[in-house]
Design a protein around this motif. Structure first.
Motif, PDB file in Angstrom:
ATOM      1  N   ILE A 139     -52.386 -27.297 -56.050  1.00  0.00           N
ATOM      2  CA  ILE A 139     -52.753 -28.198 -54.918  1.00  0.00           C
ATOM      3  C   ILE A 139     -52.071 -27.764 -53.683  1.00  0.00           C
ATOM      4  O   ILE A 139     -52.779 -27.747 -52.675  1.00  0.00           O
ATOM      5  CB  ILE A 139     -52.539 -29.649 -55.393  1.00  0.00           C
ATOM      6  CG1 ILE A 139     -53.586 -30.124 -56.450  1.00  0.00           C
ATOM      7  CG2 ILE A 139     -52.813 -30.477 -54.048  1.00  0.00           C
ATOM      8  CD1 ILE A 139     -53.402 -31.671 -56.730  1.00  0.00           C
ATOM      9  N   GLN A 144     -53.522 -24.712 -52.243  1.00  0.00           N
ATOM     10  CA  GLN A 144     -54.979 -24.973 -51.472  1.00  0.00           C
ATOM     11  C   GLN A 144     -54.691 -25.781 -50.480  1.00  0.00           C
ATOM     12  O   GLN A 144     -55.699 -26.049 -49.471  1.00  0.00           O
ATOM     13  CB  GLN A 144     -55.894 -25.598 -52.578  1.00  0.00           C
ATOM     14  CG  GLN A 144     -55.976 -24.683 -53.768  1.00  0.00           C
ATOM     15  CD  GLN A 144     -57.498 -25.117 -54.446  1.00  0.00           C
ATOM     16  OE1 GLN A 144     -58.325 -25.779 -54.022  1.00  0.00           O
ATOM     17  NE2 GLN A 144     -57.616 -24.328 -55.713  1.00  0.00           N
ATOM     18  N   TRP A 145     -53.693 -26.527 -50.188  1.00  0.00           N
ATOM     19  CA  TRP A 145     -53.247 -27.347 -49.090  1.00  0.00           C
ATOM     20  C   TRP A 145     -52.812 -26.800 -48.036  1.00  0.00           C
ATOM     21  O   TRP A 145     -52.921 -27.194 -46.816  1.00  0.00           O
ATOM     22  CB  TRP A 145     -52.393 -28.500 -49.477  1.00  0.00           C
ATOM     23  CG  TRP A 145     -53.099 -29.632 -50.003  1.00  0.00           C
ATOM     24  CD1 TRP A 145     -54.312 -29.733 -50.844  1.00  0.00           C
ATOM     25  CD2 TRP A 145     -52.747 -31.269 -49.832  1.00  0.00           C
ATOM     26  NE1 TRP A 145     -54.452 -31.137 -51.047  1.00  0.00           N
ATOM     27  CE2 TRP A 145     -53.632 -31.883 -50.307  1.00  0.00           C
ATOM     28  CE3 TRP A 145     -51.685 -31.731 -49.042  1.00  0.00           C
ATOM     29  CZ2 TRP A 145     -53.390 -33.358 -50.427  1.00  0.00           C
ATOM     30  CZ3 TRP A 145     -51.417 -33.208 -49.016  1.00  0.00           C
ATOM     31  CH2 TRP A 145     -52.660 -33.748 -49.648  1.00  0.00           C
ATOM     32  N   THR A 147     -59.723 -31.846 -52.616  1.00  0.00           N
ATOM     33  CA  THR A 147     -58.910 -30.891 -53.673  1.00  0.00           C
ATOM     34  C   THR A 147     -58.228 -31.946 -54.511  1.00  0.00           C
ATOM     35  O   THR A 147     -58.214 -31.572 -55.897  1.00  0.00           O
ATOM     36  CB  THR A 147     -57.820 -30.108 -52.686  1.00  0.00           C
ATOM     37  OG1 THR A 147     -58.582 -29.475 -51.894  1.00  0.00           O
ATOM     38  CG2 THR A 147     -57.232 -29.080 -53.525  1.00  0.00           C
TER      39      THR A 147
END
Ligand SMILES: Nc1ncnc2c1ncn2[C@@H]1O[C@H](COP(=O)(O)OP(=O)(O)O)[C@@H](O)[C@H]1O
Ligand SMILES: [Mg+2]
Length: 243
Positions: free
Chosen positions: A29, A32-33, A78
């Motif tokens: 995460i 992807q953040w 996400t």
């Protein structure tokens, strides 16, 4: 050791494997953040600069605010994707190898891209069958993560993961092979043992393969095995066609 103790030990393992999966989930995460979060911060910086200089135009301002909303939605999606991914399965569902593999790859794709790892898939066997899809996707993710680890640790040039499915006699099989150099002979018989890890200094848990094997064997009535190829390790999941 009596049965209650055994049961508790199993629960403990399950809990530890959840913790490990959660740690990995947080890493993915975070990865992807990073991009959308950086964009949000850049845009809001720009907007406050415009306000400060008393130099803003309504339409442009609204556009930028919309962009911030979109990016925030991406952040929350996400999280939901990962939440769903790591939920427990209660009932078997009909699925295919392709769906299972693509679902797992989707979770880890940004990480693989950033590490320049190529994934090649071929589905010679793709009939639908009943299984616990989330759990099997977690197993596939585990195997891909392990491949990623060895490819990065050994600084392999042209790091590649080959994923293929085939029918072998009365079994439907999925193989995940990497070109990371393989598993040393001295340890290959131990890698499925609980807490066996060669990544102790990099906080390996040694329960990924143990849990993966027990998911495949208990829930799926299948088998998880490994052999070395000329490129590296090849893990194989096999389910009976009639399961
Ligand atoms: N693709 C692979 N290539 C080489 N060794 C591997 C591979 N996958 C697993 N191993 C070995 O098996 C061990 C156990 O794996 P695992 O149960 O996932 O625990 P962990 O990844 O936390 O070490 C690893 O520490 C590594 O030594
Ligand atoms: Mg692992």
């Amino acid at each position: 050791m009596d049965v209650t103790e055994l049961k508790n030990k199993d629960d403990l393992m399950m809990m530890q494997s959840r913790h490990a999966a959660m740690g990995e989930m947080i890493n993915m995460i975070a990865h992807q953040w990073r991009q959308p979060l950086a964009s949000i911060s850049a845009i809001s910086g720009l907007l406050s600069l415009e306000v400060m200089m008393d130099q803003y135009e309504k339409e442009h301002f609204t556009q930028k605010l919309d962009l911030i909303s979109e990016l925030s939605l991406e952040l929350s999606n996400t999280i939901n994707d990962f939440r769903n991914f790591f939920k427990e399965d209660k009932v078997k569902e009909s699925t295919t190898w392709r769906e299972l593999v693509e679902g797992s790859i989707a979770m880890i794709k940004p990480v693989l891209i950033s590490k320049l790892i190529k994934v090649e898939t071929v589905f010679h066997e793709n009939d639908s069958f009943k299984t616990y899809p989330r759990e099997i996707r977690q197993v596939i993710l585990n195997l891909i993560k392990n491949a990623e680890d060895v490819l990065v640790d050994n600084a392999i040039s042209e790091p590649t993961i080959w994923i293929r499915t085939m029918r072998e006699g009365t079994m439907r099989c999925l193989e995940i092979e990497d070109n990371g150099g393989g598993i040393p002979k001295q340890i290959i018989n131990h890698i499925f043992d609980p807490y066996f890890s060669t990544k102790m200094e990099k906080n390996g848990t040694g329960i990924g393969l143990y849990m993966s094997k027990s998911i495949v064997e208990k829930h799926g009535k299948g088998s998880l095995s490994v052999y070395n190829t000329r490129h590296g390790a090849c893990f194989k999941i096999a389910f009976p066609l009639n399961s």
